[in-house]
Design a protein around this motif. Structure first.
Motif, PDB file in Angstrom:
ATOM      1  N   SER A 117       0.843  -1.201   0.000  1.00  0.00           N
ATOM      2  CA  SER A 117       0.000   0.000   0.000  1.00  0.00           C
ATOM      3  C   SER A 117       0.875   1.245   0.000  1.00  0.00           C
ATOM      4  O   SER A 117       1.906   1.293   0.662  1.00  0.00           O
ATOM      5  CB  SER A 117      -0.919  -0.006   1.221  1.00  0.00           C
ATOM      6  N   SER A 118       0.468   2.232  -0.748  1.00  0.00           N
ATOM      7  CA  SER A 118       1.228   3.471  -0.837  1.00  0.00           C
ATOM      8  C   SER A 118       0.267   4.627  -1.086  1.00  0.00           C
ATOM      9  O   SER A 118      -0.903   4.428  -1.413  1.00  0.00           O
ATOM     10  CB  SER A 118       2.265   3.391  -1.965  1.00  0.00           C
ATOM     11  N   TRP A 119       0.793   5.825  -0.926  1.00  0.00           N
ATOM     12  CA  TRP A 119      -0.011   7.021  -1.138  1.00  0.00           C
ATOM     13  C   TRP A 119      -0.497   7.088  -2.581  1.00  0.00           C
ATOM     14  O   TRP A 119       0.232   6.749  -3.508  1.00  0.00           O
ATOM     15  CB  TRP A 119       0.822   8.257  -0.822  1.00  0.00           C
ATOM     16  N   THR A 120      -1.752   7.497  -2.764  1.00  0.00           N
ATOM     17  CA  THR A 120      -2.303   7.684  -4.103  1.00  0.00           C
ATOM     18  C   THR A 120      -2.758   9.126  -4.253  1.00  0.00           C
ATOM     19  O   THR A 120      -3.288   9.717  -3.295  1.00  0.00           O
ATOM     20  CB  THR A 120      -3.509   6.752  -4.360  1.00  0.00           C
ATOM     21  N   PRO A 121      -2.560   9.739  -5.405  1.00  0.00           N
ATOM     22  CA  PRO A 121      -2.925  11.143  -5.603  1.00  0.00           C
ATOM     23  C   PRO A 121      -4.436  11.332  -5.678  1.00  0.00           C
ATOM     24  O   PRO A 121      -5.177  10.384  -5.962  1.00  0.00           O
ATOM     25  CB  PRO A 121      -2.264  11.497  -6.939  1.00  0.00           C
ATOM     26  N   PRO A 122      -4.898  12.535  -5.429  1.00  0.00           N
ATOM     27  CA  PRO A 122      -6.333  12.816  -5.521  1.00  0.00           C
ATOM     28  C   PRO A 122      -6.754  12.954  -6.981  1.00  0.00           C
ATOM     29  O   PRO A 122      -5.905  13.015  -7.873  1.00  0.00           O
ATOM     30  CB  PRO A 122      -6.465  14.151  -4.782  1.00  0.00           C
ATOM     31  N   PRO A 123      -8.057  13.023  -7.257  1.00  0.00           N
ATOM     32  CA  PRO A 123      -8.521  13.251  -8.635  1.00  0.00           C
ATOM     33  C   PRO A 123      -8.090  14.627  -9.138  1.00  0.00           C
ATOM     34  O   PRO A 123      -7.644  15.482  -8.366  1.00  0.00           O
ATOM     35  CB  PRO A 123     -10.055  13.170  -8.500  1.00  0.00           C
ATOM     36  N   THR A 124      -8.236  14.848 -10.410  1.00  0.00           N
ATOM     37  CA  THR A 124      -7.893  16.132 -11.013  1.00  0.00           C
ATOM     38  C   THR A 124      -8.648  17.268 -10.333  1.00  0.00           C
ATOM     39  O   THR A 124      -9.839  17.152 -10.034  1.00  0.00           O
ATOM     40  CB  THR A 124      -8.225  16.116 -12.523  1.00  0.00           C
ATOM     41  N   ASN A 125      -7.919  18.354 -10.078  1.00  0.00           N
ATOM     42  CA  ASN A 125      -8.471  19.558  -9.443  1.00  0.00           C
ATOM     43  C   ASN A 125      -8.856  19.354  -7.976  1.00  0.00           C
ATOM     44  O   ASN A 125      -9.609  20.154  -7.409  1.00  0.00           O
ATOM     45  CB  ASN A 125      -9.685  20.090 -10.223  1.00  0.00           C
ATOM     46  N   TRP A 126      -8.342  18.296  -7.379  1.00  0.00           N
ATOM     47  CA  TRP A 126      -8.538  18.068  -5.955  1.00  0.00           C
ATOM     48  C   TRP A 126      -7.187  18.059  -5.244  1.00  0.00           C
ATOM     49  O   TRP A 126      -6.140  17.880  -5.879  1.00  0.00           O
ATOM     50  CB  TRP A 126      -9.244  16.733  -5.705  1.00  0.00           C
ATOM     51  N   LEU A 127      -7.213  18.248  -3.927  1.00  0.00           N
ATOM     52  CA  LEU A 127      -6.032  18.130  -3.089  1.00  0.00           C
ATOM     53  C   LEU A 127      -6.267  17.004  -2.088  1.00  0.00           C
ATOM     54  O   LEU A 127      -7.410  16.681  -1.777  1.00  0.00           O
ATOM     55  CB  LEU A 127      -5.765  19.440  -2.327  1.00  0.00           C
ATOM     56  N   LYS A 128      -5.186  16.417  -1.621  1.00  0.00           N
ATOM     57  CA  LYS A 128      -5.307  15.390  -0.581  1.00  0.00           C
ATOM     58  C   LYS A 128      -4.439  15.785   0.600  1.00  0.00           C
ATOM     59  O   LYS A 128      -3.247  16.070   0.460  1.00  0.00           O
ATOM     60  CB  LYS A 128      -4.889  14.016  -1.103  1.00  0.00           C
ATOM     61  N   CYS A 129      -5.055  15.791   1.773  1.00  0.00           N
ATOM     62  CA  CYS A 129      -4.371  16.187   3.005  1.00  0.00           C
ATOM     63  C   CYS A 129      -4.301  14.993   3.945  1.00  0.00           C
ATOM     64  O   CYS A 129      -5.327  14.526   4.454  1.00  0.00           O
ATOM     65  CB  CYS A 129      -5.131  17.352   3.660  1.00  0.00           C
ATOM     66  N   ASN A 130      -3.105  14.459   4.145  1.00  0.00           N
ATOM     67  CA  ASN A 130      -2.883  13.338   5.069  1.00  0.00           C
ATOM     68  C   ASN A 130      -2.410  13.893   6.410  1.00  0.00           C
ATOM     69  O   ASN A 130      -1.489  14.709   6.455  1.00  0.00           O
ATOM     70  CB  ASN A 130      -1.839  12.374   4.524  1.00  0.00           C
ATOM     71  N   SER A 131      -3.041  13.453   7.479  1.00  0.00           N
ATOM     72  CA  SER A 131      -2.671  13.937   8.813  1.00  0.00           C
ATOM     73  C   SER A 131      -2.299  12.769   9.713  1.00  0.00           C
ATOM     74  O   SER A 131      -2.677  11.627   9.470  1.00  0.00           O
ATOM     75  CB  SER A 131      -3.833  14.727   9.431  1.00  0.00           C
ATOM     76  N   ASP A 132      -1.568  13.090  10.758  1.00  0.00           N
ATOM     77  CA  ASP A 132      -1.147  12.052  11.694  1.00  0.00           C
ATOM     78  C   ASP A 132      -0.790  12.722  13.018  1.00  0.00           C
ATOM     79  O   ASP A 132      -0.294  13.851  13.038  1.00  0.00           O
ATOM     80  CB  ASP A 132       0.055  11.293  11.140  1.00  0.00           C
ATOM     81  N   GLY A 133      -1.033  12.028  14.095  1.00  0.00           N
ATOM     82  CA  GLY A 133      -0.666  12.535  15.417  1.00  0.00           C
ATOM     83  C   GLY A 133       0.206  11.532  16.132  1.00  0.00           C
ATOM     84  O   GLY A 133      -0.052  10.330  16.088  1.00  0.00           O
ATOM     85  N   SER A 134       1.247  12.008  16.768  1.00  0.00           N
ATOM     86  CA  SER A 134       2.154  11.099  17.476  1.00  0.00           C
ATOM     87  C   SER A 134       1.933  11.232  18.982  1.00  0.00           C
ATOM     88  O   SER A 134       1.750  12.326  19.506  1.00  0.00           O
ATOM     89  CB  SER A 134       3.610  11.412  17.125  1.00  0.00           C
ATOM     90  N   TRP A 135       1.930  10.096  19.654  1.00  0.00           N
ATOM     91  CA  TRP A 135       1.696  10.056  21.105  1.00  0.00           C
ATOM     92  C   TRP A 135       2.528   8.929  21.688  1.00  0.00           C
ATOM     93  O   TRP A 135       2.569   7.835  21.136  1.00  0.00           O
ATOM     94  CB  TRP A 135       0.215   9.804  21.372  1.00  0.00           C
ATOM     95  N   HIS A 136       3.209   9.220  22.766  1.00  0.00           N
ATOM     96  CA  HIS A 136       4.010   8.186  23.434  1.00  0.00           C
ATOM     97  C   HIS A 136       3.888   8.382  24.936  1.00  0.00           C
ATOM     98  O   HIS A 136       4.000   9.507  25.440  1.00  0.00           O
ATOM     99  CB  HIS A 136       5.475   8.276  23.001  1.00  0.00           C
ATOM    100  N   LYS A 137       3.665   7.289  25.647  1.00  0.00           N
ATOM    101  CA  LYS A 137       3.428   7.381  27.089  1.00  0.00           C
ATOM    102  C   LYS A 137       4.623   7.943  27.850  1.00  0.00           C
ATOM    103  O   LYS A 137       4.461   8.505  28.944  1.00  0.00           O
ATOM    104  CB  LYS A 137       3.055   6.011  27.650  1.00  0.00           C
ATOM    105  N   ASP A 138       5.832   7.820  27.290  1.00  0.00           N
ATOM    106  CA  ASP A 138       7.026   8.276  27.993  1.00  0.00           C
ATOM    107  C   ASP A 138       7.484   9.664  27.558  1.00  0.00           C
ATOM    108  O   ASP A 138       8.504  10.158  28.044  1.00  0.00           O
ATOM    109  CB  ASP A 138       8.173   7.280  27.782  1.00  0.00           C
ATOM    110  N   LYS A 139       6.768  10.296  26.644  1.00  0.00           N
ATOM    111  CA  LYS A 139       7.148  11.629  26.174  1.00  0.00           C
ATOM    112  C   LYS A 139       6.206  12.680  26.737  1.00  0.00           C
ATOM    113  O   LYS A 139       5.016  12.437  26.932  1.00  0.00           O
ATOM    114  CB  LYS A 139       7.154  11.679  24.640  1.00  0.00           C
ATOM    115  N   ALA A 140       6.736  13.867  26.975  1.00  0.00           N
ATOM    116  CA  ALA A 140       5.939  14.950  27.560  1.00  0.00           C
ATOM    117  C   ALA A 140       5.171  15.738  26.506  1.00  0.00           C
ATOM    118  O   ALA A 140       4.354  16.593  26.847  1.00  0.00           O
ATOM    119  CB  ALA A 140       6.848  15.897  28.347  1.00  0.00           C
ATOM    120  N   THR A 141       5.442  15.475  25.231  1.00  0.00           N
ATOM    121  CA  THR A 141       4.775  16.207  24.158  1.00  0.00           C
ATOM    122  C   THR A 141       4.155  15.243  23.151  1.00  0.00           C
ATOM    123  O   THR A 141       4.501  14.066  23.104  1.00  0.00           O
ATOM    124  CB  THR A 141       5.769  17.127  23.414  1.00  0.00           C
ATOM    125  N   SER A 142       3.254  15.780  22.374  1.00  0.00           N
ATOM    126  CA  SER A 142       2.679  15.055  21.237  1.00  0.00           C
ATOM    127  C   SER A 142       3.054  15.812  19.968  1.00  0.00           C
ATOM    128  O   SER A 142       3.293  17.019  20.001  1.00  0.00           O
ATOM    129  CB  SER A 142       1.148  14.973  21.356  1.00  0.00           C
TER     130      SER A 142
END
Length: 287
Positions: A117-142
């Protein structure tokens, strides 16, 4: 029955499994009390306490306060605690169901495709926004990150920031998507596909699953923001399709400040992953 007051709230906390501060049961300022209950896991790392119930108690106290003020309804302290415990148990069940669903998708995907599986582009005249959040129990920040690309795989905007640790992994994911949507909406972009690799979050935003109380404020903001975008779609994507956002996450952990960073030009450390995504997509199309 008890009227909703500060002594009543202290009674609820006294009945709960959350340890009281050294000065006594919630006898400090409001901010000190909130800090205490939110950091109880760190303060008592070796004790077997039910820290997961904290957010649900806060939610139930706030909700029942509103019902008392606006509807005149009163509740017993033990009833509020019981409802918070039920909320926490339901949340745990949904988390387990989400993991099972992800595992099911991970098992079935090789049966319908013979390439990674890999990233696929959006249709013509569209944009694609991929988001992600990182969280770790031993870190003070996300870490919050997102990347928006066009039909040719060109990066339009990307964002990365380090924030005070979110209370849960799914909240970090929701905050990342919210930030990406707010930025693109404020810049006046339309025709945007938002992708997240967290299926439960996507379902809640789309209204196909009940919103968890802890996510209610964030998802309300996301929906309000999306209403200002002319055309949009919120979709689930496998983790393999979200590698660029994940690469931004790794970089965000090196940031020494919490100042948000926006990129309209691809930074050097991200160029390889963007090229790799485009190459992988072209390879898969050619197979």
């Amino acid at each position: 029955m008890y009227s909703f007051s500060a002594p009543f709230a202290r009674l609820v906390w006294a009945l709960s499994p959350i340890p009281a501060p050294p000065e006594g049961i919630m006898m400090q300022s409001l901010y000190s009390n909130v800090y205490h209950v939110l950091s109880v896991q760190k303060a008592y790392p070796r004790d077997d306490i039910q820290a997961d119930i904290v957010l649900w108690l806060l939610w139930r106290l706030w909700k029942n306060r509103n019902e008392f003020l606006f509807k005149g309804k009163e509740y017993e302290a033990r009833s509020i605690l019981k409802r918070a415990e039920e909320d926490a148990e339901e949340w745990q069940r949904k988390q387990q169901a989400e993991v099972s669903e992800a595992e099911r998708l991970g098992v079935k995907r090789p049966m319908i495709t013979n390439h990674v599986s890999s990233w696929t582009p959006p249709p013509t005249n569209w944009l694609k926004c991929n988001s992600d959040g990182s969280w770790h129990k031993d870190k003070a920040t996300s870490g919050l990150r997102w990347i928006c690309r066009d039909e040719n795989g060109h990066v339009i905007w990307a964002g990365a920031r380090s924030v005070i640790k979110a209370t849960s992994p799914i909240l970090a994911e929701a905050e990342a998507l919210k930030w990406g949507a707010e930025t693109m909406a404020s810049f006046g972009y339309n025709n945007i596909i938002f992708e997240s690799d967290l299926l439960a979050l996507v379902r809640m935003i789309n209204g196909s699953e009940e919103v968890w109380p802890v996510l209610q404020p964030t998802i309300e903001v996301i929906r309000s923001t999306l209403s200002h975008i002319q055309k949009f779609d919120v979709r689930f994507s496998l983790r393999g399709e979200n590698k660029a956002a994940d690469r931004i996450a790794k970089e965000s952990f090196t940031f020494v400040s919490s100042i948000p960073k926006l990129y309209s030009i691809v930074p050097v450390w991200l160029k390889y992953q963007v090229r790799s995504d485009n190459t992988m997509y072209q390879k898969n199309v050619g197979e």
